[in-house]
Design a protein around this motif. Structure first.
Motif, mmCIF file in Angstrom:
data_model
loop_
_atom_site.group_PDB
_atom_site.id
_atom_site.type_symbol
_atom_site.label_atom_id
_atom_site.label_comp_id
_atom_site.label_asym_id
_atom_site.label_seq_id
_atom_site.Cartn_x
_atom_site.Cartn_y
_atom_site.Cartn_z
ATOM 1 N N LYS A 1 -18.380 26.623 27.032
ATOM 2 C CA LYS A 1 -17.902 26.018 28.277
ATOM 3 C C LYS A 1 -18.692 24.755 28.612
ATOM 4 O O LYS A 1 -18.120 23.743 29.050
ATOM 5 N N ARG A 2 -19.996 24.802 28.420
ATOM 6 C CA ARG A 2 -20.827 23.617 28.646
ATOM 7 C C ARG A 2 -20.439 22.493 27.698
ATOM 8 O O ARG A 2 -20.323 21.323 28.091
ATOM 9 N N ARG A 3 -20.256 22.854 26.431
ATOM 10 C CA ARG A 3 -19.908 21.850 25.422
ATOM 11 C C ARG A 3 -18.584 21.173 25.764
ATOM 12 O O ARG A 3 -18.455 19.944 25.683
ATOM 13 N N GLU A 4 -17.591 21.954 26.166
ATOM 14 C CA GLU A 4 -16.296 21.385 26.527
ATOM 15 C C GLU A 4 -16.415 20.478 27.744
ATOM 16 O O GLU A 4 -15.769 19.418 27.813
ATOM 17 N N TRP A 5 -17.225 20.880 28.729
ATOM 18 C CA TRP A 5 -17.386 20.051 29.919
ATOM 19 C C TRP A 5 -18.010 18.711 29.543
ATOM 20 O O TRP A 5 -17.572 17.651 30.030
ATOM 21 N N HIS B 1 -24.345 7.322 34.275
ATOM 22 C CA HIS B 1 -23.455 8.460 34.511
ATOM 23 C C HIS B 1 -22.310 8.053 35.443
ATOM 24 O O HIS B 1 -22.534 7.442 36.473
ATOM 25 N N ASN B 2 -21.116 8.428 35.072
ATOM 26 C CA ASN B 2 -19.948 8.145 35.913
ATOM 27 C C ASN B 2 -19.766 9.308 36.883
ATOM 28 O O ASN B 2 -19.150 10.323 36.559
ATOM 29 N N ARG B 3 -20.282 9.151 38.086
ATOM 30 C CA ARG B 3 -20.249 10.214 39.086
ATOM 31 C C ARG B 3 -18.982 10.171 39.946
ATOM 32 O O ARG B 3 -18.781 11.062 40.777
ATOM 33 N N SER B 4 -18.183 9.148 39.767
ATOM 34 C CA SER B 4 -17.021 8.982 40.646
ATOM 35 C C SER B 4 -15.715 9.449 40.010
ATOM 36 O O SER B 4 -14.654 9.269 40.600
ATOM 37 N N TYR B 5 -15.785 10.032 38.807
ATOM 38 C CA TYR B 5 -14.546 10.448 38.141
ATOM 39 C C TYR B 5 -14.717 11.818 37.497
ATOM 40 O O TYR B 5 -15.668 12.054 36.750
ATOM 41 N N ASP B 6 -13.801 12.726 37.801
ATOM 42 C CA ASP B 6 -13.749 14.046 37.181
ATOM 43 C C ASP B 6 -12.353 14.201 36.587
ATOM 44 O O ASP B 6 -11.365 14.258 37.332
ATOM 45 N N PRO B 7 -12.231 14.222 35.265
ATOM 46 C CA PRO B 7 -10.905 14.269 34.640
ATOM 47 C C PRO B 7 -10.073 15.446 35.156
ATOM 48 O O PRO B 7 -10.613 16.504 35.491
ATOM 49 N N PRO B 8 -8.753 15.273 35.209
ATOM 50 C CA PRO B 8 -7.888 16.347 35.718
ATOM 51 C C PRO B 8 -7.741 17.519 34.761
ATOM 52 O O PRO B 8 -7.248 18.577 35.156
ATOM 53 N N ASP B 9 -8.177 17.340 33.517
ATOM 54 C CA ASP B 9 -8.065 18.437 32.547
ATOM 55 C C ASP B 9 -8.836 19.655 33.052
ATOM 56 O O ASP B 9 -9.937 19.524 33.598
ATOM 57 N N PRO B 10 -8.313 20.853 32.870
ATOM 58 C CA PRO B 10 -8.993 22.057 33.365
ATOM 59 C C PRO B 10 -10.319 22.310 32.650
ATOM 60 O O PRO B 10 -10.465 22.039 31.457
ATOM 61 N N THR B 11 -11.287 22.812 33.395
ATOM 62 C CA THR B 11 -12.582 23.225 32.849
ATOM 63 C C THR B 11 -12.873 24.629 33.352
ATOM 64 O O THR B 11 -12.063 25.231 34.062
ATOM 65 N N PHE B 12 -14.035 25.133 33.016
ATOM 66 C CA PHE B 12 -14.399 26.493 33.453
ATOM 67 C C PHE B 12 -14.419 26.608 34.973
ATOM 68 O O PHE B 12 -14.273 27.698 35.516
ATOM 69 N N ASP C 1 -12.198 25.767 36.936
ATOM 70 C CA ASP C 1 -10.855 26.117 37.413
ATOM 71 C C ASP C 1 -10.506 27.583 37.188
ATOM 72 O O ASP C 1 -9.410 28.021 37.550
ATOM 73 N N ASP C 2 -11.419 28.332 36.587
ATOM 74 C CA ASP C 2 -11.205 29.759 36.353
ATOM 75 C C ASP C 2 -11.487 30.546 37.633
ATOM 76 O O ASP C 2 -12.624 30.562 38.110
ATOM 77 N N PRO C 3 -10.495 31.196 38.226
ATOM 78 C CA PRO C 3 -10.733 31.937 39.481
ATOM 79 C C PRO C 3 -11.696 33.105 39.310
ATOM 80 O O PRO C 3 -12.231 33.616 40.303
ATOM 81 N N GLU C 4 -11.943 33.529 38.072
ATOM 82 C CA GLU C 4 -12.861 34.642 37.824
ATOM 83 C C GLU C 4 -14.320 34.193 37.778
ATOM 84 O O GLU C 4 -15.235 35.014 37.768
#
Length: 448
Positions: A101-105, A70-81, A83-86
């Motif tokens: 949302k899980r599938r996209e992540w 598992h690559n624990r040191s990188y989180d892509p900048p693309d938005p995911t759930f 980033d939703d303020p709600e």
């Protein structure tokens, strides 16, 4: 129960004579000159690694990035759930489209996608304040060690919670906010496995039969006939459950939590539960009766996604288990005397392969009550190790002794991989070293 170990520290002193210091300085000058000469005159490295290189140095070149690659040191900048303020981790806020949302992540984190279908994260915990029972904190520590051992052996992650994520959801209701928050925080986990603090693994080799549950989203220990025919609130135990990390589970937990003390209809649900399950004697709405109600009354709404496991000790009542552990130990010792592979020393990381060897000799052992197979999990229901307010059916001492026996029985399956074992299940601190090829074979040579 011994609670403290002394740490002995020794100090060593050394003495150097002036002659030795002079010799060391001369040697250092020579080595420095030799190092410079070697740097400029050494041949180019060979295409093939030298046989003299150690295994550790070769392995270091191919170490995966983190656990299981598992690559624990990188989180892509693309938005995911995230980033939703709600988005809210609280139990009150509804989560929608969680499967998508899980599938996209996972698509954006491919190193976590491999093996995700069977990935388990364990959730357990205890109260935030010290236990009232003088030995309660010690017991909870041992229960946690037991779970941590099991997770380490099988490669599971574990989350230990000590706070109320919803202040009004006290006691047994506290599990729901924690499980929901863990689901959101761990989209890489397919299954969330909740365990009460007073449960102990008493078979460190057994693993959940996930293939059996592939068409289900919730697994609990229970007996369908007690729920559907007898209408008993004790037809299941809500202290241990396996829940799939999916939208169905989010919706189910929201419905289940609506019976809790934070909800406006909490008192109403207490009346409904007592009316539905005649053997329920206390008036408050509780999580276990609430779960039984959903299984009994809302079968169409939730479909066949719930599985009531009654074929093995998904969790077992301690009073019917602890008295059998000595005979079970003798039975397993007999197997090890006949099967040389089980007496072979091995690294803990490859222990699951030896568990499979044990299974070959347990085909006729059965499961559950009357079996001589190790019970998978022992649940000390009613003992209340932290508060000490145990059920009056039995004495506090019988609870504490039984816990010690079960925890040492389980622990014996761990330190033996390090060369030690408890000889007496009531002696927590003494673990003498094991001789080679233990236990000695009755067959003269040991081969099975």
């Amino acid at each position: 129960m011994p609670k403290h170990n002394s740490l002995l520290r020794t100090k060593t002193s050394s003495f150097f004579s002036s002659c030795f210091l002079y010799a060391a300085g001369t040697s250092a000058s020579f080595l420095l000159a030799w190092a410079f000469w070697s740097f400029f005159s050494s041949p180019a490295p060979s295409a093939n690694p030298s046989p003299s290189r150690g295994l550790a140095s070769e392995a270091a070149l191919s170490c995966p990035a983190g656990k299981a690659g598992h690559n624990r040191s990188y989180d892509p900048p693309d938005p995911t759930f995230y980033d939703d303020p709600e988005l809210s981790y609280t139990i009150e806020k509804t989560i929608k489209n969680w499967d998508e949302k899980r599938r996209e992540w996972l698509e954006k984190h491919p190193s976590f996608a491999a093996g995700a279908a069977d990935r388990i994260l364990m959730v357990t915990g205890s109260q935030a304040t010290p236990c009232k029972n003088p030995i309660g904190d010690h017991l909870l520590l041992r229960f946690f060690k037991n779970k941590a051992d099991y997770c380490r052996i099988h490669g599971y992650d574990i989350f230990y919670n000590t706070v109320l994520l919803q202040p009004k959801m006290f006691s047994f209701w506290a599990k729901m906010p924690a499980v929901k928050a863990v689901m959101l925080a761990h989209p890489e986990a397919e299954w969330i496995w909740f365990l009460d603090s007073d449960t102990a693994f008493t078979d460190m080799d057994f693993t959940l039969p996930l293939d059996r549950y592939k068409a289900h989203n919730l697994v609990v220990h229970g007996w369908p006939h007690l729920i559907h025919r007898e209408k008993s609130w004790t037809g299941l135990n809500a202290g241990v459950f396996l829940m799939r990390n999916c939208q169905w589970s989010m919706d189910f937990m929201e419905e289940w939590a609506s019976m809790g003390p934070q909800a406006p209809e909490y008192d109403k649900w207490g009346v409904i539960q007592r009316t539905t399950f005649k053997d329920k004697t206390f008036p408050e709405s509780d999580d276990q009766t609430g779960l039984a109600y959903l299984i009994l009354k809302e079968r169409e709404k939730w479909g066949n996604k719930k599985y009531m496991e009654d074929e093995y000790y998904f969790e077992g009542y301690w009073m019917e288990i602890v008295g059998t552990l000595e005979n079970i130990t003798d039975a397993y010792t007999g197997i090890e005397k006949r099967e040389r592979r089980l007496r072979r020393r091995h690294a803990e990381r490859v222990g699951e392969s030896y568990g499979k060897v044990s299974q070959e000799h347990l085909k006729d052992a059965g499961y559950g009550r009357g079996s001589w197979r190790r019970p998978f999990m022992t649940h000390f229901t009613g003992c209340q190790p932290c508060s000490g307010d145990h059920n009056q059916m039995y004495s506090g001492q019988s609870c504490w002794d039984a816990m010690q026996i079960a925890l040492n029985f389980a622990d014996n399956q761990v330190p033996r991989r390090y060369g030690f074992v408890h000889r007496d299940l009531l002696d927590t601190s003494t673990v003498p070293p094991l001789p080679f090829e233990n236990p000695a074979s009755d067959l003269g040579g040991g081969a099975s």
